[in-house]
Design a protein around this motif. Sequence first.
Motif, PDB file in Angstrom:
ATOM      1  N   GLU A  19       0.838  -1.207   0.000  1.00  0.00           N
ATOM      2  CA  GLU A  19       0.000   0.000   0.000  1.00  0.00           C
ATOM      3  C   GLU A  19       0.871   1.255   0.000  1.00  0.00           C
ATOM      4  O   GLU A  19       0.551   2.247  -0.655  1.00  0.00           O
ATOM      5  N   ARG A  22       2.492   1.223  -3.808  1.00  0.00           N
ATOM      6  CA  ARG A  22       1.758   0.928  -5.048  1.00  0.00           C
ATOM      7  C   ARG A  22       1.519   2.160  -5.918  1.00  0.00           C
ATOM      8  O   ARG A  22       1.297   2.035  -7.109  1.00  0.00           O
ATOM      9  N   HIS A  23       1.605   3.358  -5.358  1.00  0.00           N
ATOM     10  CA  HIS A  23       1.411   4.580  -6.144  1.00  0.00           C
ATOM     11  C   HIS A  23       2.625   4.909  -7.011  1.00  0.00           C
ATOM     12  O   HIS A  23       2.542   5.729  -7.931  1.00  0.00           O
ATOM     13  N   GLU A  25       5.603   4.595  -9.816  1.00  0.00           N
ATOM     14  CA  GLU A  25       5.700   4.008 -11.146  1.00  0.00           C
ATOM     15  C   GLU A  25       6.664   2.833 -11.060  1.00  0.00           C
ATOM     16  O   GLU A  25       7.760   2.948 -10.514  1.00  0.00           O
TER      17      GLU A  25
END
Length: 159
Positions: A19, A22-23, A25
Amino acid sequence: MNVRVVAVDEATRIAAIIEDCRHLEGPMLPILHKVQAEFGYIPDGAKQIIAQALNLSRAEVHGVVTFYHDFKDHPAGRHTLKLCRAEACQSMGGDALAERVKAKLGLGWHETAADGSVTLEPVFCLGLCAQAPAAMLDGELYARLDEDCLNDIVAEVRA
């Protein structure tokens, strides 16, 4: 293939790492680095959790873990000794020193001592070619290795 199922606490910790990353790239490498930092290695069961979260196959995650030499699939020892295997170090006696270290520790490459004291890893260049042969113990570089330095390193990891 025997896949170990991760414990609930491990799964929760892995999910939190995913979490957190995951944002990003291309989040797989940051996730794997953080999982290894958390556990000391990549637990086998973590591969499936990561794969599901990133919509990948477990094989894709496994491929990345096994491609990069710094990712471990088992806990490393309290110390990690990396010996340079590159040509400059070989030409300056690195092969003979490596064989002596392996014999003194009773280990082969990628092995960890039964008492958990040390893991022995080959590395292909530490950037000390002009000061070969070289090694790294727990992140600290050693250059111009000789038998005396080697004995000191072995004593340190066995202490």
